[in-house]
Design a protein around this motif. Structure first.
Motif, PDB file in Angstrom:
ATOM      1  N   SER A 147      -0.975  -6.168  12.331  1.00  0.00           N
ATOM      2  CA  SER A 147      -2.332  -5.782  11.927  1.00  0.00           C
ATOM      3  C   SER A 147      -2.360  -4.292  11.626  1.00  0.00           C
ATOM      4  CB  SER A 147      -3.347  -6.115  13.029  1.00  0.00           C
ATOM      5  OG  SER A 147      -3.118  -5.319  14.177  1.00  0.00           O
ATOM      6  N   LEU A 148      -3.453  -3.850  11.012  1.00  0.00           N
ATOM      7  CA  LEU A 148      -3.592  -2.428  10.680  1.00  0.00           C
ATOM      8  C   LEU A 148      -3.701  -1.579  11.938  1.00  0.00           C
ATOM      9  CD1 LEU A 148      -6.014  -2.587   7.614  1.00  0.00           C
ATOM     10  CD2 LEU A 148      -3.588  -1.958   7.608  1.00  0.00           C
ATOM     11  N   VAL A 154       3.042   5.161  13.198  1.00  0.00           N
ATOM     12  CA  VAL A 154       3.831   4.284  12.329  1.00  0.00           C
ATOM     13  C   VAL A 154       3.421   4.453  10.876  1.00  0.00           C
ATOM     14  CG1 VAL A 154       4.405   1.880  11.814  1.00  0.00           C
ATOM     15  CG2 VAL A 154       4.210   2.617  14.185  1.00  0.00           C
ATOM     16  N   GLU A 155       2.115   4.550  10.633  1.00  0.00           N
ATOM     17  CA  GLU A 155       1.643   4.743   9.257  1.00  0.00           C
ATOM     18  C   GLU A 155       2.185   6.042   8.673  1.00  0.00           C
ATOM     19  OE1 GLU A 155      -2.566   4.983   6.727  1.00  0.00           O
ATOM     20  OE2 GLU A 155      -2.575   4.967   8.921  1.00  0.00           O
ATOM     21  N   GLY A 179      11.670  -1.866  -6.644  1.00  0.00           N
ATOM     22  CA  GLY A 179      11.633  -3.126  -5.924  1.00  0.00           C
ATOM     23  C   GLY A 179      11.461  -2.950  -4.435  1.00  0.00           C
ATOM     24  N   VAL A 180      11.708  -1.745  -3.927  1.00  0.00           N
ATOM     25  CA  VAL A 180      11.474  -1.423  -2.526  1.00  0.00           C
ATOM     26  C   VAL A 180      10.122  -0.723  -2.350  1.00  0.00           C
ATOM     27  CG1 VAL A 180      12.326  -0.100  -0.550  1.00  0.00           C
ATOM     28  CG2 VAL A 180      13.947  -1.264  -2.056  1.00  0.00           C
ATOM     29  N   VAL A 181       9.751   0.099  -3.315  1.00  0.00           N
ATOM     30  CA  VAL A 181       8.510   0.872  -3.226  1.00  0.00           C
ATOM     31  C   VAL A 181       7.290  -0.038  -3.192  1.00  0.00           C
ATOM     32  CG1 VAL A 181       7.007   2.459  -4.492  1.00  0.00           C
ATOM     33  CG2 VAL A 181       9.446   2.978  -4.245  1.00  0.00           C
ATOM     34  N   GLN A 182       7.254  -1.044  -4.053  1.00  0.00           N
ATOM     35  CA  GLN A 182       6.077  -1.910  -4.131  1.00  0.00           C
ATOM     36  C   GLN A 182       5.838  -2.679  -2.827  1.00  0.00           C
ATOM     37  OE1 GLN A 182       3.879  -1.669  -6.561  1.00  0.00           O
ATOM     38  NE2 GLN A 182       5.224  -0.092  -7.424  1.00  0.00           N
ATOM     39  N   PRO A 183       6.858  -3.325  -2.225  1.00  0.00           N
ATOM     40  CA  PRO A 183       6.613  -3.965  -0.923  1.00  0.00           C
ATOM     41  C   PRO A 183       6.203  -2.980   0.161  1.00  0.00           C
ATOM     42  CG  PRO A 183       8.646  -4.791  -1.899  1.00  0.00           C
ATOM     43  CD  PRO A 183       8.199  -3.625  -2.727  1.00  0.00           C
ATOM     44  N   LEU A 184       6.727  -1.737   0.094  1.00  0.00           N
ATOM     45  CA  LEU A 184       6.373  -0.737   1.087  1.00  0.00           C
ATOM     46  C   LEU A 184       4.900  -0.346   0.955  1.00  0.00           C
ATOM     47  CD1 LEU A 184       7.427   0.964   3.408  1.00  0.00           C
ATOM     48  CD2 LEU A 184       8.191   2.676   1.756  1.00  0.00           C
ATOM     49  N   LYS A 236       2.558  -2.338  -0.118  1.00  0.00           N
ATOM     50  CA  LYS A 236       1.807  -3.464   0.446  1.00  0.00           C
ATOM     51  C   LYS A 236       1.791  -3.406   1.967  1.00  0.00           C
ATOM     52  CE  LYS A 236       2.568  -6.709  -3.381  1.00  0.00           C
ATOM     53  NZ  LYS A 236       3.143  -8.022  -3.771  1.00  0.00           N
ATOM     54  N   MET A 237       2.905  -2.977   2.571  1.00  0.00           N
ATOM     55  CA  MET A 237       2.933  -2.836   4.027  1.00  0.00           C
ATOM     56  C   MET A 237       1.906  -1.826   4.498  1.00  0.00           C
ATOM     57  SD  MET A 237       7.013  -2.879   4.890  1.00  0.00           S
ATOM     58  CE  MET A 237       7.996  -4.382   4.788  1.00  0.00           C
ATOM     59  N   LEU A 238       1.789  -0.711   3.785  1.00  0.00           N
ATOM     60  CA  LEU A 238       0.888   0.352   4.207  1.00  0.00           C
ATOM     61  C   LEU A 238      -0.575  -0.043   4.088  1.00  0.00           C
ATOM     62  CD1 LEU A 238       2.734   3.470   2.779  1.00  0.00           C
ATOM     63  CD2 LEU A 238       2.105   3.119   5.157  1.00  0.00           C
TER      64      LEU A 238
END
Length: 518
Positions: A115-116, A150-151, A181-186, A188-190
């Motif tokens: 969760s956030l 963590v953020e 390809g790594v930046v976009q998922p990262l 989304k994680m943030l």
């Protein structure tokens, strides 16, 4: 630059004054300012929370200003916060350095974010730690120390990856696509669009940390912390001990090793029960020669175990451990103990280093590798769990000011958590201890036997190990049986030829339950 400023500070009068608490919590330092007085204090009477030292800017070689704050993270340890700014070239730099000693063992944290709110967990990454984002297989190598959440650490990783993306898109489109390809998922994680995911922090010096919460034990695998002995290479990288060429075969692991000239070892020595043996080892803390005392103890109705204690005269390292021997059993074992009165607190209990221990009523979960092997009483085991947790959450012996940076709701929740543990130590509440050991090397003493010879407060269950457990224990790679082609293959258990008890176990979904621990 920062190291030079730190050394200059340690030579000042304030650092030499033994009466000052150099690493007091920020709340205590603010109280020392005596805010609210109408009279302006004299220059010599002012308490400087932040120390300023003029230091050289490595960018323009003019003089800039380094600010140092020596403080204590409430549920971690002492650190030095450093901030540098040059007014000539406007260079900025912020970092932390651990002010305490290198810990006796390395530490590894794994945290699953769901969760956030988990993004707000505090995180300390020392200059020797490696951070990994497991789902993306991203690794942040050892380098600059950071105190953030963590953020914040994920945002820094994203900023570093995006730094030269525009230039890469023109000059190296293939590399641009891979990094994108790594930046976009990262991203989304943030923003909370890729839960759950896991980060890990591995620090050979043991000076890194991720903030825990009392509710973490309610979700399996959400928060784990384990300690491990450093390798000789890690000790050498930290500046401990001698180089690998000079160690003459030494090891930082807790394995008895004879020093040159001590003979052929203990191959022809019969290890007798109750006899104490003095073995030379290399200290896990400083990699120097130390002594290990070993004794074999027979636990009635269980098996023989090896109790060891290690002491290093040079660095003061002390530890004790319990290890079991014998063959690897076919199944793992679960043991439930229902603690109902003070008499149950005196039961002997053996928790092996591979055992997962839970106390659901107290929201306690001790993962394998956290405490090592322990042979003690129920009271002693719960007391050690409480003291270890309290020492990592609060400054033991300090007053409430030392936890000033902890939110009031979190502090209240931890207070309720430890109050329940205190009642468990005193036997004022009833609770259940669950030990789940994939190697079946844990044990609980039987006391109140009924007419059938069983203890109604103790229940055991054999279970079939999972593939993950076999992989972690190294059993998946063991090849000890010769096949018809003369090749070594993995040992397999023939369920059809097993004993009647094993047949019963298979008929009950891979488990066998008994009332007692026999």
């Amino acid at each position: 630059m920062a190291d030079r400023a730190t050394n200059e500070y340690l030579n000042t009068e304030r650092a030499k004054n033994d009466d000052n608490d150099l690493f007091a919590a920020i709340g205590k330092q603010v109280l020392g300012l005596k805010l609210g007085n109408d009279e302006e204090p004299a220059e010599d009477d002012r308490v400087k929370v932040v120390d300023e030292i003029e230091s050289l800017c490595m960018n323009c070689h003019e003089n800039g200003m380094t600010r140092l704050l020596l403080t204590r993270i409430p549920y971690f340890r002492e650190i030095i916060l450093m901030s540098f700014y040059c007014e000539h070239c406007h260079l900025k730099n912020n970092e932390i350095q651990p002010a305490g000693e290198i810990q006796e063992q390395g530490s590894k944290y794994a945290f699953k974010l769901s969760s956030l709110d988990d993004m707000e967990r505090q995180l300390v990454k020392s200059d020797t730690a490696i951070l990994r984002i497991e789902d993306l297989q991203i690794e942040v190598p050892a380098g600059r120390g950071r105190l953030t959440n963590v953020e914040g650490i994920l945002s820094e990783v994203l900023k570093d990856l995006e730094g030269d993306q525009k230039l890469r898109k023109k000059e190296d489109p293939e590399l641009y696509k891979k990094i994108n390809g790594v930046v976009q998922p990262l991203i989304k994680m943030l923003i909370g669009g890729r839960f759950p995911f896991t980060i890990s922090l591995d620090d050979p010096a043991g000076n890194s940390w991720i903030e825990p919460l009392p509710t973490d034990s309610q979700t399996k695998g959400k928060y784990t912390h384990s300690q491990y002995p450093r390798t000789p290479e890690q000790n050498e990288a930290l500046g401990l001990g001698e180089t690998s060429e000079e160690q003459s075969g030494g090891s930082a692991e807790m394995v008895p090793q004879l020093q040159p000239g001590d003979g052929s070892g203990m191959e022809d020595v019969d290890i007798l029960e109750g006899q104490t043996y003095d073995l030379p080892v290399f200290c896990p803390g400083c990699a120097k020669p130390a002594q290990m005392l070993v004794q074999m103890v027979n636990i009635p109705h269980f098996k023989q175990v090896i109790v060891s204690t290690t002491h290093c005269d040079l660095c003061g390292y002390k530890t004790n451990d319990v290890k079991t021997g014998g063959e690897v059993p076919e199944n793992g074992k679960r043991i439930w103990l229902h603690v109902k009165d003070a008499r149950d607190l005196g039961r002997d209990i053996l928790k092996s280093e591979t055992c997962l221990l839970k106390i659901p009523e107290c929201r306690v979960e001790v993962t394998p590798g956290t405490m090592g092997g322990r042979f003690t009483t129920v009271e002693g085991l719960v007391t050690q769990i409480r003291d270890d947790l309290k020492g990592s959450i609060f400054d033991v012996g300090e007053d409430d000011v030392s936890t000033d940076s902890m939110p009031s709701d979190t502090r209240k929740e931890w207070g309720t958590f430890f109050a329940q543990l205190d009642k468990a130590v005193k036997g004022e509440v009833q609770y259940t201890i669950l030990m789940e050991d994939p190697l079946g090397n844990s044990y609980c003493q039987l006391l109140d036997l009924d007419d059938s010879g069983n203890d109604p407060k103790v229940r055991t269950q054999e279970y079939e190990r999972t593939e993950e457990e076999e992989e972690e224990l190294g059993l998946a790679d063991m090849k000890t049986r010769l096949n018809s082609k003369g090749e070594y293959v993995r040992e397999t258990f023939d369920k059809a030829s097993s004993s009647p008890e094993s047949t019963e176990s298979s008929a009950t979904s891979g488990t066998k339950t008994q009332t007692n621990g026999s």
